[in-house]
Design a protein around this motif. Structure first.
Motif, short mmCIF file in Angstrom:
data_model
loop_
_atom_site.label_atom_id
_atom_site.label_comp_id
_atom_site.label_asym_id
_atom_site.label_seq_id
_atom_site.Cartn_x
_atom_site.Cartn_y
_atom_site.Cartn_z
N VAL A 141 15.76 -20.72 -17.05
CA VAL A 141 15.10 -20.52 -16.09
C VAL A 141 15.94 -20.47 -14.67
CG1 VAL A 141 13.26 -21.46 -14.48
CG2 VAL A 141 13.02 -22.06 -16.97
N PHE A 142 15.57 -19.45 -14.34
CA PHE A 142 16.24 -19.23 -12.97
C PHE A 142 15.70 -20.11 -12.05
CE2 PHE A 142 18.52 -16.76 -9.40
CZ PHE A 142 17.46 -16.87 -8.73
N LEU A 143 17.26 -20.22 -10.93
CA LEU A 143 16.90 -21.59 -9.60
C LEU A 143 17.37 -20.76 -8.43
CD1 LEU A 143 18.71 -24.41 -11.66
CD2 LEU A 143 16.50 -23.87 -11.25
N LEU A 144 18.84 -20.12 -8.72
CA LEU A 144 19.96 -19.73 -7.40
C LEU A 144 20.56 -18.97 -8.56
CD1 LEU A 144 20.20 -23.14 -5.13
CD2 LEU A 144 18.82 -21.20 -4.79
N GLU A 191 28.48 -14.35 -0.03
CA GLU A 191 27.40 -15.72 1.28
C GLU A 191 28.30 -17.22 0.50
OE1 GLU A 191 24.18 -14.49 -1.33
OE2 GLU A 191 23.05 -15.05 0.88
N LYS A 192 28.11 -18.10 1.08
CA LYS A 192 29.75 -19.29 1.23
C LYS A 192 28.12 -19.80 0.62
CE LYS A 192 33.23 -17.82 2.66
NZ LYS A 192 34.32 -16.99 1.46
N GLU A 193 27.39 -19.96 1.12
CA GLU A 193 26.09 -21.53 0.82
C GLU A 193 24.87 -21.30 0.08
OE1 GLU A 193 26.66 -25.10 2.48
OE2 GLU A 193 24.60 -25.39 3.07
N LYS A 194 23.78 -21.58 -0.63
CA LYS A 194 22.62 -21.04 -0.66
C LYS A 194 21.89 -22.02 -0.86
CE LYS A 194 20.85 -17.61 -0.72
NZ LYS A 194 20.48 -16.45 -1.89
N ARG A 195 20.74 -22.58 -0.72
CA ARG A 195 20.07 -24.01 -0.37
C ARG A 195 18.53 -23.27 -1.11
NH1 ARG A 195 22.17 -28.47 2.54
NH2 ARG A 195 24.28 -28.09 3.37
N LYS A 196 18.43 -24.08 -1.77
CA LYS A 196 16.60 -24.30 -2.16
C LYS A 196 15.95 -25.76 -2.67
CE LYS A 196 13.81 -22.22 -6.08
NZ LYS A 196 13.81 -21.64 -7.52
N GLU A 197 15.00 -25.92 -1.66
CA GLU A 197 15.28 -27.39 -1.46
C GLU A 197 15.78 -28.25 -2.03
OE1 GLU A 197 10.57 -25.85 -3.56
OE2 GLU A 197 11.70 -26.85 -4.77
N LYS A 254 21.63 -26.83 -3.79
CA LYS A 254 22.73 -26.61 -2.78
C LYS A 254 23.47 -25.49 -4.09
CE LYS A 254 26.12 -28.24 -0.93
NZ LYS A 254 26.60 -28.78 0.58
N VAL A 255 23.63 -24.95 -3.50
CA VAL A 255 24.56 -24.14 -4.62
C VAL A 255 25.87 -23.37 -3.38
CG1 VAL A 255 25.68 -21.50 -5.73
CG2 VAL A 255 23.08 -23.11 -6.36
N THR A 256 27.30 -23.18 -3.96
CA THR A 256 28.41 -23.00 -2.98
C THR A 256 29.16 -21.97 -3.63
OG1 THR A 256 29.92 -24.64 -3.50
CG2 THR A 256 28.93 -24.86 -1.53
N PHE A 257 29.68 -21.39 -3.25
CA PHE A 257 30.72 -19.45 -3.64
C PHE A 257 32.00 -19.58 -3.03
CE2 PHE A 257 31.20 -17.01 -6.55
CZ PHE A 257 30.85 -15.34 -7.01
N ASP A 258 33.05 -20.18 -3.43
CA ASP A 258 34.92 -19.89 -3.14
C ASP A 258 34.80 -18.08 -3.87
OD1 ASP A 258 36.71 -19.61 -2.80
OD2 ASP A 258 36.57 -21.24 -1.77
N SER A 302 31.99 -22.14 -8.68
CA SER A 302 30.62 -22.15 -7.64
C SER A 302 30.66 -24.30 -8.19
CB SER A 302 29.55 -21.01 -8.61
OG SER A 302 28.49 -22.09 -7.74
N LEU A 303 29.66 -24.61 -6.59
CA LEU A 303 29.30 -25.97 -7.45
C LEU A 303 27.96 -26.14 -7.18
CD1 LEU A 303 32.09 -27.70 -4.97
CD2 LEU A 303 32.17 -26.89 -7.20
N PHE A 304 26.97 -27.21 -8.08
CA PHE A 304 25.83 -26.64 -7.77
C PHE A 304 25.42 -27.75 -7.61
CE2 PHE A 304 21.88 -25.45 -9.48
CZ PHE A 304 21.22 -26.39 -10.05
N HIS A 305 24.97 -28.49 -6.52
CA HIS A 305 24.34 -29.88 -6.50
C HIS A 305 22.87 -29.80 -5.97
CE1 HIS A 305 27.86 -30.18 -3.59
NE2 HIS A 305 27.82 -29.24 -3.91
N ILE A 306 22.49 -30.88 -6.86
CA ILE A 306 21.19 -31.91 -7.08
C ILE A 306 21.17 -33.35 -6.24
CG2 ILE A 306 19.48 -32.39 -8.41
CD1 ILE A 306 20.62 -31.19 -10.35
#
Lengths: 112, 112
Positions: free
Chosen positions: A45-48, A54-60, A63-67, A73-77
């Protein structure tokens, strides 16, 4: 050859803590990178989605970062909950084609 | 978004037989994708199916083994032919919409 590597080991964390997942890639020039959640016996299921500019994106609580320099990419819950327990997949679509390639996934277990 | 259904959800088959998996999307799409997910592995793209033309197969997958039909813009089938135990996997169809891939629930195939 092209490679997508995610944390090879499963992640076990206490409820309320932050889970951080890593996705590294080589020999890709991705237009964007995506994160998916997969529960046992279900399709992903698609999340983000985060684009190359883009460096960073958030959804609730996510948080995802992209270097693109580090090719990572780092994915934070954040404030994790037992319901967040699942396998998380990163996926790349190359800048020259429409096809998605997936990492092997990282399994997260959140303990109550 | 897109709602995708697959039939059957699971099956147990004998070596040497064939199984056809159906994928239905709730609205018209140009491309449909078929993936395989072997136990403990990530998703591997088998082929891309366009309506009105032959499917495009990825390296390692051939039409004789995995024939695909795409009779209209909402439906596709994947056949796994002359099955062996190595074909035991989850087979997933997906569609892309607005840079996001939507997956069906998968078909869990076990070959004895």
């Amino acid at each position: 050859s092209q490679k997508i590597e995610q944390n090879s080991e499963a992640l076990n964390i206490q409820e309320g803590k932050t889970a951080t997942l890593t996705c590294n890639y080589t020999n890709y020039s991705p237009a964007y990178l995506q994160w998916y959640r997969q529960d046992p016996g279900r399709g992903p299921v698609f999340l983000l989605l985060i684009r190359e500019n883009e460096k960073e994106k958030r959804k609730e609580r996510l948080k995802v970062t992209f270097d693109t320099t580090l090719k990572q990419s780092l994915f934070h819950i954040t404030a994790s909950q037992p319901a967040d327990s699942a396998t998380y997949l990163c996926a790349l679509e190359g800048s020259n084609d429409y096809k998605l390639s997936f990492g092997a996934g990282t399994t997260v277990t959140v303990r109550a | 978004s897109a709602v995708i259904s697959q039939k059957p959800s699971r099956d147990i088959c004998q070596r040497g037989t064939s199984l056809t998996i159906q994928c239905q999307v709730d609205s018209q799409v140009t491309m449909m994708f078929w993936y395989r997910q072997q136990p403990g592995q990530s998703l591997t793209l088998i082929a891309t199916a366009n309506q009105g033309s032959e499917a495009t197969y990825e390296s390692g997958f051939v039409i004789d083994k995995f024939p695909i039909s795409r009779p209209n813009l909402t439906f596709s089938t994947l056949t796994v032919s002359n099955m062996s135990p190595e074909d035991s996997s989850i087979y997933l169809c997906s569609v892309e919409r607005a840079d996001t891939q939507y997956f069906g629930p998968g078909t869990r195939l076990t070959v004895l």
